[in-house]
Design a protein around this motif. Structure first.
Motif, mmCIF file in Angstrom:
data_model
loop_
_atom_site.group_PDB
_atom_site.id
_atom_site.type_symbol
_atom_site.label_atom_id
_atom_site.label_comp_id
_atom_site.label_asym_id
_atom_site.label_seq_id
_atom_site.Cartn_x
_atom_site.Cartn_y
_atom_site.Cartn_z
ATOM 1 N N TRP A 101 -5.202 5.933 -3.739
ATOM 2 C CA TRP A 101 -4.221 5.622 -4.778
ATOM 3 C C TRP A 101 -4.227 4.121 -5.096
ATOM 4 C CZ3 TRP A 101 -2.085 7.983 -8.577
ATOM 5 C CH2 TRP A 101 -1.065 7.348 -9.296
ATOM 6 N N VAL A 102 -4.270 3.326 -4.038
ATOM 7 C CA VAL A 102 -4.270 1.863 -4.238
ATOM 8 C C VAL A 102 -5.518 1.463 -5.041
ATOM 9 C CG1 VAL A 102 -4.429 -0.370 -3.063
ATOM 10 C CG2 VAL A 102 -2.892 1.386 -2.180
ATOM 11 N N ASN A 103 -6.648 2.070 -4.717
ATOM 12 C CA ASN A 103 -7.877 1.743 -5.465
ATOM 13 C C ASN A 103 -7.745 2.147 -6.931
ATOM 14 O OD1 ASN A 103 -8.995 0.765 -3.171
ATOM 15 N ND2 ASN A 103 -10.151 2.621 -2.664
ATOM 16 N N HIS A 104 -7.146 3.307 -7.156
ATOM 17 C CA HIS A 104 -6.935 3.795 -8.517
ATOM 18 C C HIS A 104 -6.044 2.811 -9.299
ATOM 19 C CE1 HIS A 104 -6.211 6.488 -11.823
ATOM 20 N NE2 HIS A 104 -4.969 6.756 -11.483
ATOM 21 N N VAL A 105 -4.966 2.373 -8.668
ATOM 22 C CA VAL A 105 -4.041 1.424 -9.309
ATOM 23 C C VAL A 105 -4.783 0.118 -9.625
ATOM 24 C CG1 VAL A 105 -1.955 0.015 -8.899
ATOM 25 C CG2 VAL A 105 -1.969 2.436 -8.282
ATOM 26 N N ASN A 106 -5.593 -0.335 -8.675
ATOM 27 C CA ASN A 106 -6.347 -1.579 -8.892
ATOM 28 C C ASN A 106 -7.385 -1.419 -10.000
ATOM 29 O OD1 ASN A 106 -4.959 -2.919 -6.921
ATOM 30 N ND2 ASN A 106 -6.458 -2.504 -5.315
ATOM 31 N N ASP A 107 -8.069 -0.282 -9.997
ATOM 32 C CA ASP A 107 -9.096 -0.059 -11.026
ATOM 33 C C ASP A 107 -8.474 -0.087 -12.420
ATOM 34 O OD1 ASP A 107 -10.957 0.180 -9.069
ATOM 35 O OD2 ASP A 107 -11.086 2.380 -9.132
ATOM 36 N N LEU A 108 -7.319 0.558 -12.554
ATOM 37 C CA LEU A 108 -6.649 0.571 -13.863
ATOM 38 C C LEU A 108 -6.291 -0.852 -14.286
ATOM 39 C CD1 LEU A 108 -4.225 3.625 -13.437
ATOM 40 C CD2 LEU A 108 -6.213 3.514 -14.943
ATOM 41 N N ALA A 109 -5.759 -1.622 -13.354
ATOM 42 C CA ALA A 109 -5.343 -2.991 -13.685
ATOM 43 C C ALA A 109 -6.558 -3.865 -14.009
ATOM 44 C CB ALA A 109 -4.555 -3.594 -12.527
ATOM 45 N N ASP A 110 -7.637 -3.668 -13.245
ATOM 46 C CA ASP A 110 -8.825 -4.504 -13.443
ATOM 47 C C ASP A 110 -9.463 -4.295 -14.813
ATOM 48 O OD1 ASP A 110 -8.498 -5.675 -11.019
ATOM 49 O OD2 ASP A 110 -9.939 -4.400 -9.952
ATOM 50 N N ALA A 111 -9.190 -3.159 -15.419
ATOM 51 C CA ALA A 111 -9.754 -2.894 -16.745
ATOM 52 C C ALA A 111 -8.928 -3.555 -17.849
ATOM 53 C CB ALA A 111 -9.821 -1.382 -16.963
ATOM 54 N N THR A 112 -7.863 -4.254 -17.464
ATOM 55 C CA THR A 112 -7.006 -4.897 -18.467
ATOM 56 C C THR A 112 -7.024 -6.415 -18.288
ATOM 57 O OG1 THR A 112 -4.982 -5.065 -17.142
ATOM 58 C CG2 THR A 112 -5.421 -2.938 -18.195
ATOM 59 N N LEU A 113 -6.372 -7.086 -19.233
ATOM 60 C CA LEU A 113 -6.278 -8.545 -19.136
ATOM 61 C C LEU A 113 -5.087 -8.982 -18.280
ATOM 62 C CD1 LEU A 113 -7.057 -9.405 -22.881
ATOM 63 C CD2 LEU A 113 -8.626 -9.503 -20.929
ATOM 64 N N HIS A 114 -4.328 -8.024 -17.797
ATOM 65 C CA HIS A 114 -3.142 -8.363 -17.003
ATOM 66 C C HIS A 114 -3.481 -9.200 -15.775
ATOM 67 C CE1 HIS A 114 -0.586 -5.697 -19.336
ATOM 68 N NE2 HIS A 114 0.429 -6.166 -18.664
ATOM 69 N N VAL A 115 -4.677 -8.965 -15.241
ATOM 70 C CA VAL A 115 -5.024 -9.679 -14.003
ATOM 71 C C VAL A 115 -5.412 -11.143 -14.279
ATOM 72 C CG1 VAL A 115 -5.662 -7.644 -12.670
ATOM 73 C CG2 VAL A 115 -7.358 -8.674 -14.166
ATOM 74 N N ASP A 117 -1.489 10.021 4.501
ATOM 75 C CA ASP A 117 -2.456 9.408 5.410
ATOM 76 C C ASP A 117 -3.129 8.228 4.710
ATOM 77 O OD1 ASP A 117 -4.841 10.543 3.909
ATOM 78 O OD2 ASP A 117 -3.730 12.354 4.460
ATOM 79 N N LEU A 118 -3.817 7.421 5.501
ATOM 80 C CA LEU A 118 -4.378 6.179 4.965
ATOM 81 C C LEU A 118 -5.431 6.443 3.899
ATOM 82 C CD1 LEU A 118 -4.590 4.060 8.225
ATOM 83 C CD2 LEU A 118 -3.024 3.764 6.295
ATOM 84 N N GLN A 119 -6.166 7.531 4.078
ATOM 85 C CA GLN A 119 -7.229 7.844 3.113
ATOM 86 C C GLN A 119 -6.628 8.128 1.715
ATOM 87 O OE1 GLN A 119 -9.444 11.171 4.547
ATOM 88 N NE2 GLN A 119 -11.068 10.879 3.049
ATOM 89 N N THR A 120 -5.577 8.922 1.712
ATOM 90 C CA THR A 120 -4.903 9.246 0.440
ATOM 91 C C THR A 120 -4.331 7.970 -0.174
ATOM 92 O OG1 THR A 120 -4.320 11.407 1.307
ATOM 93 C CG2 THR A 120 -3.053 10.628 -0.578
ATOM 94 N N GLU A 121 -3.708 7.185 0.680
ATOM 95 C CA GLU A 121 -3.083 5.946 0.214
ATOM 96 C C GLU A 121 -4.135 4.974 -0.345
ATOM 97 O OE1 GLU A 121 0.338 4.318 2.483
ATOM 98 O OE2 GLU A 121 -1.173 2.856 3.058
ATOM 99 N N ASP A 122 -5.239 4.842 0.386
ATOM 100 C CA ASP A 122 -6.308 3.935 -0.072
ATOM 101 C C ASP A 122 -6.817 4.363 -1.444
ATOM 102 O OD1 ASP A 122 -6.106 2.526 2.237
ATOM 103 O OD2 ASP A 122 -7.910 3.344 3.176
ATOM 104 N N ARG A 131 0.864 -1.181 0.000
ATOM 105 C CA ARG A 131 0.000 0.000 0.000
ATOM 106 C C ARG A 131 0.900 1.231 0.000
ATOM 107 N NH1 ARG A 131 -4.782 -1.918 0.256
ATOM 108 N NH2 ARG A 131 -5.812 0.090 0.450
ATOM 109 N N THR A 132 0.736 2.050 -1.022
ATOM 110 C CA THR A 132 1.588 3.239 -1.135
ATOM 111 C C THR A 132 0.783 4.400 -1.694
ATOM 112 O OG1 THR A 132 2.225 2.991 -3.473
ATOM 113 C CG2 THR A 132 3.528 1.750 -1.846
ATOM 114 N N TYR A 133 1.374 5.567 -1.630
ATOM 115 C CA TYR A 133 0.852 6.716 -2.366
ATOM 116 C C TYR A 133 1.840 6.979 -3.489
ATOM 117 C CZ TYR A 133 -0.952 11.473 -3.220
ATOM 118 O OH TYR A 133 -1.485 12.606 -3.796
#
Ligand code: N01
Length: 553
Positions: A480-494, A473-478, A416-418
């Motif tokens: 970013w992590v959600n954004h990273v996951n959303d981008l990946a979920d829209a691809t076949l990489h997963v 803070d955790l809110q900012t980090e969360d 989990r990162t920003y």
């Protein structure tokens, strides 16, 4: 925040861990900005990945002219790459050249492994310990430890009883290994295995390839660079770099290769022509021939089938060809491999493919290994079995943040990162190409430079304003992590079991770790965040905390 006013000054402004591309550029930057620092490096010289990965056939899969530093026009002009895709020795010579030219070795302590790094809240600094007994303090800690630097060797029964030689490609002996005439097995058919297999087959007496999952591999079409190509690159270097920085992958030298139309709008004949054209140019551009190959399974299937057809054409034994055809995941969902005659290698008399899905290894023996089909006698096993990628090097260092919290605890369910740069609760720790940034999905030198420059700017910003602590803070980090996951979920990489997801390490949480939005989009996000007074970052000085987004001037 703790009041640090009365605390003694740390030994250094910064400790940097690692002396590969990222560490060396950090030295250059920090020195030029007048920060004090110490660098610890595990190896006995500079080079990082390119210091350790000396296996036969080791070669870069990004174009040489782009897989290099852009920060010095002088270096760009004076260094001449000999091949389109450089071999490891040439890249290591280049890294040494840069280190010598800018006298970068001065602050590096070689042969030294960081064993723990603990954030001391009272003193607002990092206490770093090493295996050589060092104990130093620094206000900031920068990890330049690379994403693929913790080799993985599988735990096969009997392996410790095997009396022959054993090597991992990521820890190859500096003095080399003489495999001439020997009975060798290479386990693993990722980017590394594919390069090593192609090279070792030419040297070994007999080579057994131990394949668990077949991989999509495209011809690099490597060649010597012609004088006119070099002249052209040198004349236009600034423009090439500028485009690379805002591109998807940092790879633009041969033009923008991202297709603009759907594979499904093209006729089969048009697709065949386009795939063939890209196959002939070489490199990874076939997987971006159409805009939806990375996102639509049917579109993806057209490219995958083209490559399978090529494999069946190249490999003479139809049974072997079938075993080499990847069918269980989309093309490009795992890192695409580039080769120089990989599939042709299986037409050699001295090469045997063992398909571990069909005939698994039962155990290693003192003289070889046993599969469900029989015994193989060996002199040497080469493990090209990959790395505990991205998080492995960070978790190996015993990092402890505020309140004595271990990074390994915080990241138990995945990193989990920003921005892949910092992680909440671990103040003043910067990660170069950390999880949540595009590093491993790009020409990594491009991503490294961006991170080093971002961190250097941030440190200068803090110094100018008297800030001594940065965190998020955790809110900012969360978010970013959600954004990273959303981008990946829209691809076949997963959809593939790849190291991007940690799937190659037993027990590692399955989380897509890199930012897949592209280096240009990522850079833009980073720049906008800075322009918005470092939105999401919290700074503090002398006991007073300040949320950056509230205004910082
Ligand atoms: O590692 P990998 P790599 N039994 O994890 C197999 C970069 N790189 O070192 O697919 C049997 O991709 C595993 O099988 P499976 C590049 O980014 C760059 O090859 O898990 N086999 C797989 O075949 C690359 O992606 C350059 O079923 C086992 C292989 O080992 C990254 O490094 C050059 C096994 C591991 O493949 C990593 O590539 C080379 C087991 N128990 C590499 N466990 C450049 O040119 C694993 N395997 C810059």
């Amino acid at each position: 925040m703790t009041n640090i006013e009365a605390a003694p000054a740390p030994d250094f402004d910064t400790v940097v861990i690692g002396a590969g591309f990222a560490g060396l550029y950090s030295i250059y930057k920090l020195r030029s900005l007048g920060f004090t620092f110490r660098v610890f490096e595990r190896g006995d010289d500079v080079g990082g990945t390119w210091y350790w990965n000396r296996y036969p056939g080791a070669r870069c899969d990004s174009e040489s002219v782009e897989y290099s530093f852009s920060f010095s026009e002088e270096v760009q002009q004076e260094w001449t790459w000999s091949e389109r895709y450089s071999g490891q020795p040439e890249i290591l010579r280049y890294i040494n050249h840069v280190a010598d030219r800018f006298d970068l070795r001065r602050e590096i302590q070689f042969n030294t492994t960081v064993t723990s790094a603990k954030y001391d809240e009272a003193k607002n600094c990092w206490e770093v310990r090493t295996d050589k007994g060092d104990e130093v303090t620094a206000r900031f800690l920068i990890t330049a430890t690379g994403c693929l630097s913790v080799p993985q060797i599988p735990d096969y029964r009997g392996l410790s009883d095997f009396k022959g030689q054993k090597y991992h490609t990521g820890n190859w002996p500096k003095e080399g290994v003489d495999l001439k005439g020997k009975r060798v097995a290479v386990m693993g058919t990722g980017s590394t295995g594919i390069q090593a297999i192609t090279a070792i087959a030419k040297e070994a007496g007999h080579l057994v390839v131990l394949q668990r999952t077949p991989n999509f591999s495209l011809p690099a079409q490597n060649a010597l660079l012609k004088p006119e190509e070099i002249r052209e690159v040198k004349a236009t270097y600034a423009a090439i770099r500028k485009r690379a920085r805002m591109s998807a992958s940092g790879n633009v030298y041969l033009g923008d290769s991202m297709g603009k139309t759907s594979a499904l709008d093209a006729s089969p004949e048009e697709r065949e022509r386009e795939f063939e054209r890209r196959w002939q140019i070489g490199g990874a551009r076939l997987v971006v021939a159409y805009k939806d190959i990375g996102t639509d399974e049917t579109a993806n299937g057209t490219a995958a089938e083209f490559v399978r057809k090529k494999i069946r054409q190249i490999v003479k034994d139809p049974k072997v060809a079938e075993s080499l055809c990847p069918t269980t995941y989309p093309i490009g969902a795992k890192r695409i491999c580039l080769d120089s005659g990989y599939f042709e290698t299986f037409n050699r008399d001295n090469v045997t493919l063992v398909d571990l899905k069909k005939t698994p290894i039962m155990e290693f023996t003192p003289t070889g290994f046993l599969t469900t089909e029989g015994e193989f006698q060996l002199d040497c096993v080469v493990f090209a079995t990959g790395f505990d990628a991205i998080t492995g090097p960070l978790l190996a260092m015993g990092i402890m943040g505020a309140g004595g919290r271990k990074l390994s605890e915080k990241w138990q369910a995945g990193p989990r990162t920003y921005l892949g740069l910092i992680t909440a609760g671990f103040p003043n720790l910067f990660m170069i190409t950390g999880p949540g940034s595009p590093g491993v999905l790009s020409t990594v030198t491009c991503s490294i430079e961006q991170h080093v420059e971002w961190i250097a700017d941030c440190l200068t910003y803090m110094r100018d304003r008297g800030y001594t602590t940065i965190d998020t803070d955790l809110q900012t980090e969360d978010a970013w992590v959600n954004h990273v996951n959303d981008l990946a979920d829209a691809t076949l990489h997963v959809k593939a079991n790849s190291w991007y997801l940690g799937a190659n390490v037993p027990g590692k949480p399955r989380v897509f770790m890199p930012y897949i939005g592209g280096v240009g989009a990522y850079r833009k996000e980073c720049e906008e965040i800075v322009a918005d007074s470092y939105r999401g970052f919290n700074f503090a000085s002398q006991g007073k905390s300040k949320t950056a987004s509230a205004g910082t001037s």
